[in-house]
Structure formats: structure tokens, C-alpha cells
Design a protein around this motif. Structure first.
Motif, PDB file in Angstrom:
ATOM      1  N   GLN A   1       0.825  -1.205   0.000  1.00 56.96           N
ATOM      2  CA  GLN A   1       0.000   0.000   0.000  1.00 56.96           C
ATOM      3  C   GLN A   1       0.863   1.260   0.000  1.00 56.96           C
ATOM      4  N   ASP A   2       1.949   1.250   0.764  1.00 55.06           N
ATOM      5  CA  ASP A   2       2.859   2.407   0.792  1.00 55.06           C
ATOM      6  C   ASP A   2       3.478   2.633  -0.577  1.00 55.06           C
ATOM      7  N   SER A   3       3.810   1.542  -1.250  1.00 50.97           N
ATOM      8  CA  SER A   3       4.393   1.658  -2.592  1.00 50.97           C
ATOM      9  C   SER A   3       3.404   2.293  -3.563  1.00 50.97           C
ATOM     10  N   ILE A   4       2.141   1.906  -3.475  1.00 57.79           N
ATOM     11  CA  ILE A   4       1.109   2.495  -4.345  1.00 57.79           C
ATOM     12  C   ILE A   4       0.956   3.977  -4.037  1.00 57.79           C
ATOM     13  N   HIS A   5       0.920   4.302  -2.760  1.00 56.13           N
ATOM     14  CA  HIS A   5       0.764   5.707  -2.364  1.00 56.13           C
ATOM     15  C   HIS A   5       1.949   6.546  -2.846  1.00 56.13           C
ATOM     16  N   ARG A   6       3.158   6.001  -2.756  1.00 49.22           N
ATOM     17  CA  ARG A   6       4.335   6.734  -3.216  1.00 49.22           C
ATOM     18  C   ARG A   6       4.291   6.937  -4.725  1.00 49.22           C
ATOM     19  N   GLN A   7       3.834   5.918  -5.453  1.00 53.29           N
ATOM     20  CA  GLN A   7       3.778   6.059  -6.899  1.00 53.29           C
ATOM     21  C   GLN A   7       2.762   7.117  -7.309  1.00 53.29           C
ATOM     22  N   LEU A   8       1.611   7.166  -6.614  1.00 55.62           N
ATOM     23  CA  LEU A   8       0.630   8.227  -6.886  1.00 55.62           C
ATOM     24  C   LEU A   8       1.219   9.597  -6.575  1.00 55.62           C
ATOM     25  N   ASP A   9       1.977   9.653  -5.484  1.00 53.49           N
ATOM     26  CA  ASP A   9       2.590  10.927  -5.103  1.00 53.49           C
ATOM     27  C   ASP A   9       3.643  11.347  -6.122  1.00 53.49           C
ATOM     28  N   ASP A  10       4.381  10.373  -6.673  1.00 51.86           N
ATOM     29  CA  ASP A  10       5.360  10.691  -7.716  1.00 51.86           C
ATOM     30  C   ASP A  10       4.661  11.241  -8.957  1.00 51.86           C
ATOM     31  N   THR A  11       3.497  10.673  -9.290  1.00 50.20           N
ATOM     32  CA  THR A  11       2.731  11.162 -10.441  1.00 50.20           C
ATOM     33  C   THR A  11       2.267  12.594 -10.198  1.00 50.20           C
ATOM     34  N   ARG A  12       1.829  12.854  -8.961  1.00 52.11           N
ATOM     35  CA  ARG A  12       1.397  14.229  -8.638  1.00 52.11           C
ATOM     36  C   ARG A  12       2.569  15.193  -8.772  1.00 52.11           C
ATOM     37  N   ARG A  13       3.751  14.814  -8.280  1.00 52.34           N
ATOM     38  CA  ARG A  13       4.914  15.691  -8.361  1.00 52.34           C
ATOM     39  C   ARG A  13       5.359  15.902  -9.812  1.00 52.34           C
TER      40      ARG A  13
ATOM     41  N   ARG B   1     -11.265   3.893   4.251  1.00 54.17           N
ATOM     42  CA  ARG B   1     -10.077   4.486   4.852  1.00 54.17           C
ATOM     43  C   ARG B   1      -9.318   5.309   3.827  1.00 54.17           C
ATOM     44  N   SER B   2      -8.459   6.231   4.319  1.00 53.01           N
ATOM     45  CA  SER B   2      -7.625   7.044   3.445  1.00 53.01           C
ATOM     46  C   SER B   2      -6.437   6.217   2.970  1.00 53.01           C
ATOM     47  N   LEU B   3      -5.930   6.555   1.777  1.00 53.11           N
ATOM     48  CA  LEU B   3      -4.822   5.811   1.202  1.00 53.11           C
ATOM     49  C   LEU B   3      -3.580   5.823   2.092  1.00 53.11           C
ATOM     50  N   ASP B   4      -3.369   6.946   2.805  1.00 53.03           N
ATOM     51  CA  ASP B   4      -2.168   7.032   3.631  1.00 53.03           C
ATOM     52  C   ASP B   4      -2.393   6.541   5.057  1.00 53.03           C
ATOM     53  N   ALA B   5      -3.593   6.050   5.362  1.00 50.59           N
ATOM     54  CA  ALA B   5      -3.864   5.525   6.704  1.00 50.59           C
ATOM     55  C   ALA B   5      -3.321   4.100   6.810  1.00 50.59           C
ATOM     56  N   PRO B   6      -2.739   3.722   7.945  1.00 46.03           N
ATOM     57  CA  PRO B   6      -2.177   2.369   8.082  1.00 46.03           C
ATOM     58  C   PRO B   6      -3.274   1.309   8.134  1.00 46.03           C
ATOM     59  N   LEU B   7      -2.924   0.111   7.652  1.00 46.06           N
ATOM     60  CA  LEU B   7      -3.844  -1.027   7.728  1.00 46.06           C
ATOM     61  C   LEU B   7      -3.919  -1.535   9.161  1.00 46.06           C
ATOM     62  N   GLN B   8      -5.099  -1.993   9.540  1.00 47.88           N
ATOM     63  CA  GLN B   8      -5.292  -2.531  10.884  1.00 47.88           C
ATOM     64  C   GLN B   8      -5.213  -4.052  10.917  1.00 47.88           C
ATOM     65  N   GLN B   9      -5.524  -4.681   9.755  1.00 43.43           N
ATOM     66  CA  GLN B   9      -5.506  -6.134   9.692  1.00 43.43           C
ATOM     67  C   GLN B   9      -5.345  -6.561   8.235  1.00 43.43           C
ATOM     68  N   PRO B  10      -4.840  -7.757   7.990  1.00 37.05           N
ATOM     69  CA  PRO B  10      -4.716  -8.238   6.605  1.00 37.05           C
ATOM     70  C   PRO B  10      -6.101  -8.396   5.960  1.00 37.05           C
ATOM     71  N   LEU B  11      -6.178  -8.061   4.671  1.00 37.62           N
ATOM     72  CA  LEU B  11      -7.442  -8.128   3.953  1.00 37.62           C
ATOM     73  C   LEU B  11      -7.241  -8.850   2.625  1.00 37.62           C
ATOM     74  N   ALA B  12      -8.305  -9.500   2.158  1.00 39.75           N
ATOM     75  CA  ALA B  12      -8.259 -10.148   0.846  1.00 39.75           C
ATOM     76  C   ALA B  12      -8.354  -9.111  -0.261  1.00 39.75           C
ATOM     77  N   ASN B  13      -9.142  -8.044  -0.041  1.00 39.73           N
ATOM     78  CA  ASN B  13      -9.266  -6.925  -0.970  1.00 39.73           C
ATOM     79  C   ASN B  13      -9.213  -5.644  -0.155  1.00 39.73           C
ATOM     80  N   ILE B  14      -8.331  -4.740  -0.545  1.00 39.91           N
ATOM     81  CA  ILE B  14      -8.141  -3.498   0.204  1.00 39.91           C
ATOM     82  C   ILE B  14      -8.756  -2.352  -0.591  1.00 39.91           C
ATOM     83  N   GLN B  15      -9.671  -1.623   0.023  1.00 42.06           N
ATOM     84  CA  GLN B  15     -10.316  -0.469  -0.590  1.00 42.06           C
ATOM     85  C   GLN B  15      -9.960   0.776   0.212  1.00 42.06           C
ATOM     86  N   ALA B  16      -9.542   1.798  -0.503  1.00 44.25           N
ATOM     87  CA  ALA B  16      -9.141   3.038   0.155  1.00 44.25           C
ATOM     88  C   ALA B  16      -9.351   4.190  -0.806  1.00 44.25           C
TER      89      ALA B  16
END
Length: 542
Positions: A47-59, A213-228
Motif C-alpha cells: 500500500q505504501d508503494s502504491i501511495h508513493r507512486q501516486l505521489d510521484d505522479t502528482r509531483r 479508509r484514506s490511502l495514507d492511513a495504516p492497515l489494521q488487519q490483513p485483507l483479501a481486498n483493500i479499498q481506500a
């Protein structure tokens, strides 16, 4: 009272329960939490990697806004209002090349005219009034991050679509602000798939949902599908994504671990069953086999199977098998008796009916075969009985049966007593010439008996009449008929022979050119036979 088998089973069940409880305790207190933490860390890293890639696109969009804000032609446009200065910059080709979907010039002076370009579906729309209104009300700043050098970047929605927006201040040579340049890139499936490829993730856009949840919010538990969602500071979502993590949530117990526990749990049960099986299982098998024999109504030999030869078991099996063998002999004898005529010792009507169906089915399966059914009747047999008595009549029946058997050449041919003084034969003849020789042979074997019959109008000797139904070249055409039709046709031929004067034979041929609708039906044959019987009875009375 408890049996040894039941005692061993109860001990095995108790052992299995203790093993299962220990397995659950170890997994619940140690192994499973460790698995959960490991998977959670790996999913969070993805999830952090996805968030960083989106942030790189914004920059990336922000860098383009900064670079373009220093271009002389853009400065010239904001200073002079000469639209020709920027007409070659924001074309469809440029938007496509820069991977942008919009550009807005927002003059510093309130009286200045807002110039906008919106690129959608390969078309550039200049001065979109909705875009101008959106820029005037500074909606693009609601989710922007203010950075150094009078530039900002963030996410916003326009025309119900999510965009990355970046703005940069345009200044003249003296450093005075001329306005803002706003660049826009739509967050669409194409952009999301680029992010997915860059992060080696499974990623897709989903409808807005403020409860996620927000994309930059930490996960609380493992999920089969993560929506943010990427949200503004006020919590309002701009776009939402669904990720299928590369690592799925752990299961409480892996199949290998469960299989190991089950194996150790079943071990004492297997040992006990093996030990008890030497004594109990052979008896149980024999009992089940006898029960099945009872249900099926048969008695067959049994085998007392045991890895160790036990004397008592073998004696029991031998005694039962001796009884079964005796019963089997009696059954075979009774079966033969039920299919044999007691007087003539040849097959009876029951055996003939079975043989007819079997022969009929055989020629249906084998095209090109020839087979004949012959019905034979002793002429004036009632008169012979009346003259010489029933014992003499029984002897004649026996001698005629033996003579007819001489006409049978093949093992699968049949001579049977059909009833009374009537006999039935199933023979295989390949052509009319062979059939004619058979008819001649039939007359010869009866003549060789040389039985006196003074009341017979035919030379004072015993004679027979025969009706034949010959199937010439079997094939699928026989499906239009039946074995009953075959028998009835031969029977009608027999009555026709008797009506014509007896001591003769008449042939009816069934061939492939027959059409059922052009020949007598089975019901027609029955009616014909009834009429022939009446005519014979009338002639007898005369």
C-alpha cells in the motif's frame, strides 16, 4: 458392557481430541499471530508503494507546471493577452504527449480573461465555461498542498471526474506576478494501470465511498481486498481504489499442519484397528457378504480373508462353501429342468421364447445374416392318440423330437417342443438352396421313422407339416418388426400348410425390401391365424 473395539475407539478419540486442542492452542497463541503480523507488514508495504507512486505522479505534474510557468510565450500571453503566443502549446498532440487533460491561465488582475483548455476523448475544448468557473472559485486548491516557489499540487474533482492539479505562479522580468498556470491530469483507468504496473499490484478504480479508509492511513488487519480513497483534508474522497494484495490473509491452520495433526490423531486408531482386524474383520466381512447374498437371493462360496491363517475361520469357510456348492448344483439342475420338456428331453416353450429373443437381437446387431424359424406340427396326431393311446402318442413325440434334432447342425441352433404335438426350430440358412435342402431333410428324417398311422390320409405313415419364416439378409429394416411378428408369421405359414393338405411346408420370407405399411401387421397375422383355425376345424368336422 463395552467391547474391545469400542474401548479402543474411545481411547483413540480421546487422544485425537487432546492433539487437536494442543494444535489449536499453539496456533492461537503463537503461530497464527506471527503469520498475521507478517502478512500485515507485507500488505502495508504494498500500500505504501502504491501511495508513493501516486505521489510521484502528482509531483510530475507539478514539475511540468513549474517548467511551463517560466516559458516566455506563456509570460508574453499573460502580459499582452496575445492568444497567438500560446496557440501552438496546448494542442491535442501536446496534451497527449504531456499526458495532460487540462490547462487554465488565471490572470492576476480580476479584470483579466481566464483562458482554459480541456482535453477529453482526443478533442481540445477552449474556454470551457465550467472549467473557468471551477478555476475562479479556486476549487482546485481545496485538496492542494502548498509547496515552495508559489506552487501547489493536489487532487480535485471536475465534471464528476478525479484529477491531479498543479499550479505555478507566472512572473514577469521584474518578479511581479502575472497570474497562475494550472495543469490537470485525469485520474482514470489508464493512469491507475500505469501505477499498478509500476508497483506490480492489482489495482482498479471503484465508486466513491466516504466510509473507506484514506490511502495514507495504516492497515489494521490483513485483507483479501483493500479499498481506500484519496481524500481531501476535510475527509471528502476524490477517488477510490481497490487493491488485491499479492499476499492473501493467512488461514488459521495450513492444510499441511492439519494433515499432520490428523495423521498423528489417527495413528492409535489405525494400530488398534489393525490388531483387532486380525480377529474381527474377517467375521464382519463374511457377515456382510452373507447379508448381501440374502438380499440378492443367492448362495455363493465365501472366502474368510485374514492376514493370519486361523484354523477355526478356515473350517467355518469350508463348511459353508460345501453347503453353497450343493445348493448351486441343485439350482443348476432346477434351472435345466425349468427349461427342458420332461417327455421329450429337449428345450421347452420357455427356453424357446428366450432363444427367439436372443436370436432376434443377434441378427439386429449383425447385418447380412440369414436365419429361419420353423414351426412343425405332427399331422393328425389326435387321431393317432385316439387309435393307439396316449403312451404310444408320447413315444411318437419323443421319436419326432429326436428326429428333428438331426436337422440341427450348429450349436446355436435350437429344437424345442412348442406345445402339444407342435415343435419349433431356429436354424441358420444362408440361401434359398440351403433352405430347400433343409425342407427336404425335414421330410426325410420323419419318413425314416417309418411310423404307421392308419388313420392318416397320407400313405398310412406319420407325417408332419411345417411353416417357415426366413429372414433373408438381416439389417436395420428389421427394426420395423419384432420377434413376436417373426414367430406369428411362421405360425400362420404352418396353418396355411395344414389347410392345403398337410405333409408339406410353406415358406414366408422377410427381406429388406419389405415395408411394414405394405404388409400384414401383427394384428393382421393374428386375425389370419384365427380364421385359418376356424377353417381347419370346419374341415375336420366334415
Amino acid at each position: 458392557m463395552i467391547s474391545i473395539r469400542r474401548l479402543f475407539v474411545l481411547i483413540s478419540i480421546l487422544y485425537s481430541a487432546v492433539m487437536a486442542a494442543g494444535f489449536v492452542a499453539v496456533h492461537l497463541g503463537w503461530l497464527y499471530p506471527e503469520k498475521v503480523q507478517n502478512v500485515l507488514e507485507r500488505q502495508q508495504s504494498e500500500q505504501d508503494s502504491i501511495h508513493r507512486q501516486l505521489d510521484d505522479t502528482r509531483r510530475e505534474v507539478l514539475v511540468r507546471a513549474r517548467d511551463y510557468s517560466t516559458r516566455s510565450d506563456i509570460v508574453e500571453y499573460l502580459e499582452t493577452g496575445n492568444i497567438n503566443a500560446i496557440s501552438a502549446i496546448f494542442t491535442a498532440e501536446q496534451f497527449k504527449l504531456l499526458d495532460l487533460n487540462g490547462a487554465v491561465f488565471l490572470p492576476a488582475e480580476e479584470q483579466g480573461r481566464i483562458q482554459s483548455y480541456h482535453f477529453q476523448d482526443g478533442i481540445v475544448e477552449a474556454n470551457n465555461p465550467r472549467l473557468a468557473d471551477w478555476a475562479t472559485r479556486q476549487q482546485w486548491l481545496q485538496c492542494s498542498r502548498v509547496s515552495q516557489h508559489s506552487a501547489s499540487s493536489g487532487y480535485t474533482r471536475f465534471d464528476n471526474r478525479p484529477y491531479i492539479t498543479s499550479s505555478s505562479q507566472v512572473v514577469d522580468a521584474s518578479g511581479q506576478s502575472l497570474g497562475q498556470l494550472i495543469l490537470m491530469r485525469q485520474v482514470n483507468d489508464l493512469m491507475v494501470q500505469k501505477v499498478a504496473r509500476s508497483t506490480d499490484s492489482s489495482l482498479q478504480l471503484i465508486p466513491l465511498n466516504s466510509a473507506l479508509r484514506s490511502l495514507d492511513a495504516p492497515l489494521q488487519q490483513p485483507l483479501a481486498n483493500i479499498q481506500a480513497c484519496q481524500s481531501c483534508p476535510n475527509g471528502k474522497p476524490v477517488f477510490c481504489l481497490e487493491t488485491t494484495p499479492r499476499v492473501s490473509p493467512p488461514v488459521f491452520a495450513e492444510p499441511e499442519g492439519v494433515a499432520t495433526v490428523i495423521s498423528f490423531s489417527l495413528l492409535p486408531l489405525l494400530v488398534s484397528l489393525m490388531a483387532l482386524g486380525l480377529l474381527i474383520e474377517p467375521i464382519r466381512k463374511a457377515t456382510r457378504l452373507l447379508e448381501r447374498h440374502h438380499e440378492e437371493g443367492v448362495i455363493e462360496p465365501i472366502k474368510m480373508e485374514s492376514p493370519v491363517r486361523i484354523l477355526e475361520f478356515e473350517q467355518l469357510g469350508e463348511a459353508y462353501n460345501a453347503v453353497a456348492a450343493k445348493v448351486s448344483e441343485q439350482r443348476v439342475y432346477l434351472e435345466a429342468m425349468s427349461n427342458t420338456d420332461r417327455l421329450t428331453n429337449i428345450p421347452n416353450r420357455r427356453a424357446f421364447d428366450l432363444a427367439v429373443k436372443e436370436a432376434w437381437n443377434r441378427v439386429l446387431r449383425r447385418p447380412g445374416h440369414c436365419i429361419a424359424l420353423v414351426m412343425v406340427d405332427i399331422d393328425y396326431f389326435k387321431e393317432y392318440n385316439d387309435s393307439f393311446g396316449h403312451q404310444a402318442g408320447d413315444e411318437v413325440l419323443t421319436r419326432v423330437a429326436q428326429a428333428l434334432q438331426k436337422c440341427s447342425q450348429r450349436a446355436d441352433e435350437l429344437v424345442a417342443r412348442y406345445g402339444g404335438e407342435e415343435f419349433a426350430l431356429i436354424i441358420y440358412v444362408e440361401d434359398a438352396l440351403e433352405l430347400d435342402r433343409y425342407r427336404q431333410r425335414l421330410r426325410e428324417v420323419i419318413a425314416e421313422l417309418d411310423i404307421d398311422h392308419p388313420t392318416s390320409p397320407h400313405s398310412g405313415k406319420l407325417t408332419v407339416s411345417a411353416g417357415m419364416s426366413w429372414i433373408n439378409q438381416s439389417g436395420s429394416w428389421l427394426n420395423e418388426f419384432s420377434s413376436d411378428y417373426w414367430v406369428e408369421l411362421a405360425d400362420v405359414a404352418l396353418y396355411q400348410t395344414k389347410l392345403m393338405g398337410r405333409n408339406n411346408s410353406l415358406l414366408q420370407v422377410m427381406h429388406k425390401d419389405m415395408k411394414k405399411e405394405n404388409h400384414n401387421t401383427f394384428e393382421d397375422l393374428q386375425s389370419m391365424k384365427a380364421e385359418l383355425k376356424d377353417q381347419l376345424e370346419q374341415s375336420r368336422r366334415r
